[in-house]
Design an enzyme around this catalytic site. Structure first.
Site, PDB file in Angstrom:
ATOM      1  N   SER A  68       0.820  -1.223   0.000  1.00  0.00           N
ATOM      2  CA  SER A  68       0.000   0.000   0.000  1.00  0.00           C
ATOM      3  C   SER A  68       0.849   1.266   0.000  1.00  0.00           C
ATOM      4  O   SER A  68       0.338   2.349  -0.291  1.00  0.00           O
ATOM      5  CB  SER A  68      -0.933   0.011   1.214  1.00  0.00           C
ATOM      6  OG  SER A  68      -0.179   0.026   2.421  1.00  0.00           O
ATOM      7  N   ASN A  69       2.134   1.152   0.321  1.00  0.00           N
ATOM      8  CA  ASN A  69       3.023   2.317   0.309  1.00  0.00           C
ATOM      9  C   ASN A  69       3.333   2.798  -1.104  1.00  0.00           C
ATOM     10  O   ASN A  69       3.608   3.982  -1.333  1.00  0.00           O
ATOM     11  CB  ASN A  69       4.357   1.993   0.984  1.00  0.00           C
ATOM     12  CG  ASN A  69       4.260   1.584   2.437  1.00  0.00           C
ATOM     13  OD1 ASN A  69       5.098   0.833   2.921  1.00  0.00           O
ATOM     14  ND2 ASN A  69       3.244   2.045   3.152  1.00  0.00           N
ATOM     15  N   LEU A  70       3.314   1.895  -2.069  1.00  0.00           N
ATOM     16  CA  LEU A  70       3.887   2.181  -3.386  1.00  0.00           C
ATOM     17  C   LEU A  70       3.085   3.185  -4.191  1.00  0.00           C
ATOM     18  O   LEU A  70       3.593   3.739  -5.177  1.00  0.00           O
ATOM     19  CB  LEU A  70       4.034   0.876  -4.179  1.00  0.00           C
ATOM     20  CG  LEU A  70       4.876  -0.210  -3.489  1.00  0.00           C
ATOM     21  CD1 LEU A  70       5.020  -1.427  -4.390  1.00  0.00           C
ATOM     22  CD2 LEU A  70       6.253   0.312  -3.079  1.00  0.00           C
ATOM     23  N   ARG A  72       2.461   6.103  -3.363  1.00  0.00           N
ATOM     24  CA  ARG A  72       2.998   7.446  -3.142  1.00  0.00           C
ATOM     25  C   ARG A  72       4.473   7.454  -2.728  1.00  0.00           C
ATOM     26  O   ARG A  72       5.142   8.473  -2.847  1.00  0.00           O
ATOM     27  CB  ARG A  72       2.189   8.181  -2.060  1.00  0.00           C
ATOM     28  CG  ARG A  72       2.294   7.525  -0.685  1.00  0.00           C
ATOM     29  CD  ARG A  72       1.133   7.876   0.232  1.00  0.00           C
ATOM     30  NE  ARG A  72       1.228   7.140   1.494  1.00  0.00           N
ATOM     31  CZ  ARG A  72       0.875   5.859   1.636  1.00  0.00           C
ATOM     32  NH1 ARG A  72       0.427   5.181   0.605  1.00  0.00           N
ATOM     33  NH2 ARG A  72       0.974   5.249   2.809  1.00  0.00           N
ATOM     34  N   CYS A 186      -3.898   9.918   6.775  1.00  0.00           N
ATOM     35  CA  CYS A 186      -3.900   9.464   5.382  1.00  0.00           C
ATOM     36  C   CYS A 186      -4.482   8.057   5.262  1.00  0.00           C
ATOM     37  O   CYS A 186      -5.146   7.734   4.274  1.00  0.00           O
ATOM     38  CB  CYS A 186      -2.478   9.485   4.822  1.00  0.00           C
ATOM     39  SG  CYS A 186      -1.814  11.145   4.587  1.00  0.00           S
ATOM     40  N   CYS A 243       4.277  30.802  23.442  1.00  0.00           N
ATOM     41  CA  CYS A 243       4.640  29.443  23.033  1.00  0.00           C
ATOM     42  C   CYS A 243       5.405  28.752  24.159  1.00  0.00           C
ATOM     43  O   CYS A 243       6.356  29.325  24.713  1.00  0.00           O
ATOM     44  CB  CYS A 243       5.493  29.482  21.766  1.00  0.00           C
ATOM     45  SG  CYS A 243       6.143  27.861  21.264  1.00  0.00           S
TER      46      CYS A 243
END
Length: 266
Positions: A68-70, A72, A186, A243
């Protein structure tokens, strides 16, 4: 630095740039950058830094390549599925530029190792995809006095900024991580694969600019990109006096507030 004939040919398009030249290319060859995550954003960042001749590129990621990485993560190949991402990335870089040394760090980034790892690199490029890692990277970079170039993508949207020592940091925009599950990831909301290329290439450009000290830095600004409407916005990011990390009265002076581990996958 004396270039070999091969290097003169390899970097010719850089050397003829007045803003880079031979001096700048030599500077790149003697520079270093750490890429957080060999994923969607990290892939184009690593590839372009390697092609540019950034001499030492650290890559930290403890994941293995999945199918599933491929969609992107373009640094990996189908034949790489099941192998450590840092090894796959190192193999890709070796095929692009033998001048470049890859430092593969197959670890989870955590509060105990982050500062020591960051210490050896000039610029940090954050390609992680979750808030715990982003806050940890921001805090470690600031405490170590390192410039951080940070990008993020989700669905068809992207963001990019640079955080220099003495200027605003990531916490000046986002004070604390959102509650878990409040912001989609994502893996749950999806991402257009080419978005990683768009924002990752811009991120690599900003890293190279910081290493060379050329152009106008993105420090103090946030670039926002909406791919569906082809709309770009740049907004000012002032330093927040309140901050907890870089404000007038900082309360974060070490990394003890962070959890023990952070996932750097993208």
């Amino acid at each position: 630095m004396d270039f070999t004939e091969e290097q003169i040919h390899r970097y010719a398009r850089h050397i003829i740039l007045p803003e880079v030249g031979g001096v700048g290319q030599a500077k790149l060859l003697n520079s270093s950058a750490l890429v957080i995550g060999a994923g969607g954003l990290g892939s184009p960042v690593i590839l372009y830094l390697a092609a540019a001749g950034v001499g030492t590129i650290g890559v930290i990621d403890d994941d293995d390549v999945e199918l599933s990485n491929l969609q992107r993560q373009i640094i990996h190949r189908t034949s790489s599925v099941g192998t450590p991402k840092v090894d796959s990335a190192a193999e890709a870089v070796a095929g692009i530029n033998p001048d470049v040394k890859v430092v593969p760090i197959r670890q989870r980034l955590d509060r105990d190792n982050a500062r020591a790892i960051f210490r050896d690199f000039q610029v940090i490029a954050d390609g992680s995809d979750n808030f715990p890692t982003r806050f940890l990277v921001n805090d470690a970079a600031r405490l170590e006095g390192k410039t951080l170039v940070s990008a993020a993508i989700l669905r068809f949207d992207g963001q990019l900024s640079t955080y220099r020592p003495g200027g605003p940091c990531y916490r000046c925009i986002y004070r604390e991580p959102p509650p878990e599950g409040h912001v989609p990831t994502c893996s749950s909301a999806g991402v257009l694969g080419a978005m990683a290329g768009t924002m990752g290439a811009m991120q690599a450009t900003e890293v190279i600019k910081e290493l060379l000290g050329i152009g106008e830095s993105l420090a103090g600004k946030l670039v926002i990109y909406d791919a569906l409407s082809v709309a770009w916005r740049t907004v000012r990011v002032p330093r927040d006096p309140g901050c907890p990390l870089c404000g007038d009265h900082p309360t974060i002076t070490d990394l003890s507030a962070h959890g023990s581990t952070a996932n750097v996958c993208g």
